[in-house]
Design a protein around this motif. Structure first.
Motif, PDB file in Angstrom:
ATOM      1  N   LEU A 230      10.545   7.582  -2.245  1.00 35.89           N
ATOM      2  CA  LEU A 230      10.681   6.717  -1.072  1.00 35.89           C
ATOM      3  C   LEU A 230      11.923   5.846  -1.248  1.00 35.89           C
ATOM      4  CD1 LEU A 230       7.011   5.444  -0.595  1.00 35.89           C
ATOM      5  CD2 LEU A 230       8.130   7.397   0.504  1.00 35.89           C
ATOM      6  N   PHE A 231      12.613   5.580  -0.160  1.00 35.26           N
ATOM      7  CA  PHE A 231      13.739   4.653  -0.155  1.00 35.26           C
ATOM      8  C   PHE A 231      13.408   3.534   0.813  1.00 35.26           C
ATOM      9  CE2 PHE A 231      15.749   8.491  -1.674  1.00 35.26           C
ATOM     10  CZ  PHE A 231      16.577   8.014  -2.674  1.00 35.26           C
ATOM     11  N   VAL A 232      13.510   2.305   0.328  1.00 39.26           N
ATOM     12  CA  VAL A 232      13.171   1.134   1.130  1.00 39.26           C
ATOM     13  C   VAL A 232      14.437   0.344   1.416  1.00 39.26           C
ATOM     14  CG1 VAL A 232      11.853  -1.023   1.156  1.00 39.26           C
ATOM     15  CG2 VAL A 232      10.862   1.034   0.143  1.00 39.26           C
ATOM     16  N   THR A 233      14.629  -0.027   2.668  1.00 38.64           N
ATOM     17  CA  THR A 233      15.772  -0.839   3.069  1.00 38.64           C
ATOM     18  C   THR A 233      15.339  -1.845   4.117  1.00 38.64           C
ATOM     19  OG1 THR A 233      18.073  -0.789   3.859  1.00 38.64           O
ATOM     20  CG2 THR A 233      16.550   0.779   4.864  1.00 38.64           C
ATOM     21  N   ARG A 234      16.070  -2.926   4.182  1.00 35.80           N
ATOM     22  CA  ARG A 234      15.860  -3.937   5.223  1.00 35.80           C
ATOM     23  C   ARG A 234      17.170  -4.090   5.967  1.00 35.80           C
ATOM     24  NH1 ARG A 234      11.436  -7.252   5.006  1.00 35.80           N
ATOM     25  NH2 ARG A 234      12.581  -8.968   5.942  1.00 35.80           N
ATOM     26  N   ALA A 235      17.102  -4.517   7.185  1.00 34.03           N
ATOM     27  CA  ALA A 235      18.312  -4.729   7.972  1.00 34.03           C
ATOM     28  C   ALA A 235      19.062  -5.954   7.458  1.00 34.03           C
ATOM     29  CB  ALA A 235      17.959  -4.917   9.443  1.00 34.03           C
TER      30      ALA A 235
ATOM     31  N   PHE B  54      21.985  -1.393   8.084  1.00 40.04           N
ATOM     32  CA  PHE B  54      21.155  -1.143   6.915  1.00 40.04           C
ATOM     33  C   PHE B  54      21.618  -1.978   5.730  1.00 40.04           C
ATOM     34  CE2 PHE B  54      20.746   2.995   9.125  1.00 40.04           C
ATOM     35  CZ  PHE B  54      19.378   3.065   9.197  1.00 40.04           C
ATOM     36  N   GLY B  55      20.657  -2.376   4.894  1.00 36.66           N
ATOM     37  CA  GLY B  55      20.965  -2.990   3.604  1.00 36.66           C
ATOM     38  C   GLY B  55      20.994  -1.905   2.546  1.00 36.66           C
ATOM     39  N   ASP B  56      20.947  -2.296   1.276  1.00 36.27           N
ATOM     40  CA  ASP B  56      20.873  -1.331   0.181  1.00 36.27           C
ATOM     41  C   ASP B  56      19.566  -0.554   0.267  1.00 36.27           C
ATOM     42  OD1 ASP B  56      23.303  -1.820  -1.115  1.00 36.27           O
ATOM     43  OD2 ASP B  56      22.467  -3.501  -2.219  1.00 36.27           O
ATOM     44  N   PHE B  57      19.566   0.637  -0.322  1.00 37.25           N
ATOM     45  CA  PHE B  57      18.395   1.500  -0.347  1.00 37.25           C
ATOM     46  C   PHE B  57      17.809   1.473  -1.749  1.00 37.25           C
ATOM     47  CE2 PHE B  57      21.049   2.900   3.079  1.00 37.25           C
ATOM     48  CZ  PHE B  57      20.151   3.202   4.094  1.00 37.25           C
ATOM     49  N   VAL B  58      16.577   1.007  -1.861  1.00 39.05           N
ATOM     50  CA  VAL B  58      15.915   0.908  -3.165  1.00 39.05           C
ATOM     51  C   VAL B  58      14.976   2.100  -3.310  1.00 39.05           C
ATOM     52  CG1 VAL B  58      14.427  -0.464  -4.658  1.00 39.05           C
ATOM     53  CG2 VAL B  58      16.036  -1.608  -3.102  1.00 39.05           C
ATOM     54  N   PRO B  59      15.245   2.965  -4.318  1.00 39.55           N
ATOM     55  CA  PRO B  59      14.367   4.132  -4.522  1.00 39.55           C
ATOM     56  C   PRO B  59      13.071   3.739  -5.220  1.00 39.55           C
ATOM     57  CG  PRO B  59      16.103   4.119  -6.156  1.00 39.55           C
ATOM     58  CD  PRO B  59      16.366   2.950  -5.244  1.00 39.55           C
ATOM     59  N   TYR B  60      11.988   4.344  -4.807  1.00 42.40           N
ATOM     60  CA  TYR B  60      10.684   4.158  -5.448  1.00 42.40           C
ATOM     61  C   TYR B  60      10.147   5.526  -5.808  1.00 42.40           C
ATOM     62  CZ  TYR B  60      10.346  -0.770  -4.181  1.00 42.40           C
ATOM     63  OH  TYR B  60      10.559  -2.119  -4.085  1.00 42.40           O
ATOM     64  N   SER B  61       9.856   5.719  -7.084  1.00 44.04           N
ATOM     65  CA  SER B  61       9.330   6.980  -7.579  1.00 44.04           C
ATOM     66  C   SER B  61       7.972   6.748  -8.227  1.00 44.04           C
ATOM     67  CB  SER B  61      10.282   7.584  -8.617  1.00 44.04           C
ATOM     68  OG  SER B  61      11.549   7.805  -8.053  1.00 44.04           O
ATOM     69  N   ARG B  62       7.170   7.791  -8.269  1.00 45.74           N
ATOM     70  CA  ARG B  62       5.874   7.707  -8.952  1.00 45.74           C
ATOM     71  C   ARG B  62       6.102   7.541 -10.447  1.00 45.74           C
ATOM     72  NH1 ARG B  62       1.817   7.498  -5.654  1.00 45.74           N
ATOM     73  NH2 ARG B  62       1.857   8.835  -3.822  1.00 45.74           N
ATOM     74  N   ALA B  63       5.297   6.697 -11.054  1.00 48.89           N
ATOM     75  CA  ALA B  63       5.382   6.502 -12.499  1.00 48.89           C
ATOM     76  C   ALA B  63       4.946   7.774 -13.210  1.00 48.89           C
ATOM     77  CB  ALA B  63       4.506   5.325 -12.928  1.00 48.89           C
ATOM     78  N   ARG B  64       5.611   8.104 -14.307  1.00 45.13           N
ATOM     79  CA  ARG B  64       5.278   9.353 -15.023  1.00 45.13           C
ATOM     80  C   ARG B  64       4.527   9.065 -16.263  1.00 45.13           C
ATOM     81  NH1 ARG B  64      10.219  13.370 -13.947  1.00 45.13           N
ATOM     82  NH2 ARG B  64      10.446  12.845 -11.782  1.00 45.13           N
TER      83      ARG B  64
ATOM     84  N   ASP C 147       0.828  -1.196   0.000  1.00 44.37           N
ATOM     85  CA  ASP C 147       0.000   0.000   0.000  1.00 44.37           C
ATOM     86  C   ASP C 147       0.872   1.259   0.000  1.00 44.37           C
ATOM     87  OD1 ASP C 147      -2.607   1.255   0.100  1.00 44.37           O
ATOM     88  OD2 ASP C 147      -2.149   1.770   2.185  1.00 44.37           O
ATOM     89  N   ALA C 148       1.960   1.254   0.771  1.00 39.67           N
ATOM     90  CA  ALA C 148       2.861   2.412   0.830  1.00 39.67           C
ATOM     91  C   ALA C 148       3.551   2.658  -0.502  1.00 39.67           C
ATOM     92  CB  ALA C 148       3.899   2.206   1.925  1.00 39.67           C
ATOM     93  N   LEU C 149       3.818   1.580  -1.259  1.00 39.77           N
ATOM     94  CA  LEU C 149       4.543   1.692  -2.526  1.00 39.77           C
ATOM     95  C   LEU C 149       3.626   1.726  -3.752  1.00 39.77           C
ATOM     96  CD1 LEU C 149       7.451  -0.771  -1.733  1.00 39.77           C
ATOM     97  CD2 LEU C 149       7.426   1.728  -1.503  1.00 39.77           C
ATOM     98  N   LYS C 150       2.334   1.715  -3.525  1.00 37.29           N
ATOM     99  CA  LYS C 150       1.349   1.689  -4.620  1.00 37.29           C
ATOM    100  C   LYS C 150       1.574   2.857  -5.581  1.00 37.29           C
ATOM    101  CE  LYS C 150      -3.578   0.934  -5.008  1.00 37.29           C
ATOM    102  NZ  LYS C 150      -4.820   0.902  -4.226  1.00 37.29           N
ATOM    103  N   GLY C 151       1.612   2.550  -6.870  1.00 34.47           N
ATOM    104  CA  GLY C 151       1.787   3.575  -7.884  1.00 34.47           C
ATOM    105  C   GLY C 151       3.224   4.023  -8.071  1.00 34.47           C
ATOM    106  N   ARG C 152       4.152   3.331  -7.464  1.00 33.54           N
ATOM    107  CA  ARG C 152       5.571   3.695  -7.555  1.00 33.54           C
ATOM    108  C   ARG C 152       6.349   2.596  -8.255  1.00 33.54           C
ATOM    109  NH1 ARG C 152       6.886   8.004  -4.203  1.00 33.54           N
ATOM    110  NH2 ARG C 152       5.205   8.617  -2.814  1.00 33.54           N
ATOM    111  N   THR C 153       7.442   2.993  -8.882  1.00 35.41           N
ATOM    112  CA  THR C 153       8.305   2.057  -9.597  1.00 35.41           C
ATOM    113  C   THR C 153       9.664   2.023  -8.915  1.00 35.41           C
ATOM    114  OG1 THR C 153       7.183   2.634 -11.652  1.00 35.41           O
ATOM    115  CG2 THR C 153       9.301   1.510 -11.844  1.00 35.41           C
TER     116      THR C 153
END
Length: 127
Positions: free
Chosen positions: A68-73, A117-127, A31-37
């Motif tokens: 948004l940047f998503v990371t996992r430990a 922290f692990g890698d940071f995966v960017p999520y942007s809105r689709a254009r 839900d937080a990442l909805k509409g993002r790539t």
């Protein structure tokens, strides 16, 4: 022998409770990442304009403007459960893979173990 069974049973009880709640961590993250790539994972992100992270299960979601940047430990971080406060150690102006953080349960003063922290995966809105 009994103590070896307690932790798996508690873990199962926690899973059942979250499933019974109707809104799992995976659904909340989706839900937080909805509409993002998703973009290519990044080793570091600029920490100066990051908002406080949203903790969803074992996932940290940082907001930087509209991205948004998503990371996992790395290796997991059991102390992320229960809506803790995050203590992040930042060296320089970037937040990077393998930088350390700790958590403190709300209302407590003793921090938990170090996590990374692990890698940071960017999520942007689709254009």
């Amino acid at each position: 022998m009994r103590s070896g069974l307690v932790l798996p049973l508690l873990a199962l009880a926690g899973c059942a409770a979250s499933a019974a709640g109707g809104h799992s961590d995976a659904a909340e993250l989706a839900d937080a990442l909805k509409g993002r790539t998703a973009g290519a994972p990044q080793r570091c992100i600029n920490a100066s304009s990051l908002e406080a992270p949203r903790i969803i299960g074992e996932t940290l979601v940082y907001r930087q403007g509209g991205r948004l940047f998503v990371t996992r430990a790395e290796g997991g971080c059991p102390s992320l459960g229960g809506d803790p406060l995050l203590i992040t150690e930042i060296y320089g102006g970037n937040l990077c893979r393998n930088d350390r953080f700790r958590t403190v349960p709300r209302g407590a003063s003793i921090p938990g173990p170090y996590c990374r922290f692990g890698d940071f995966v960017p999520y942007s809105r689709a254009r």
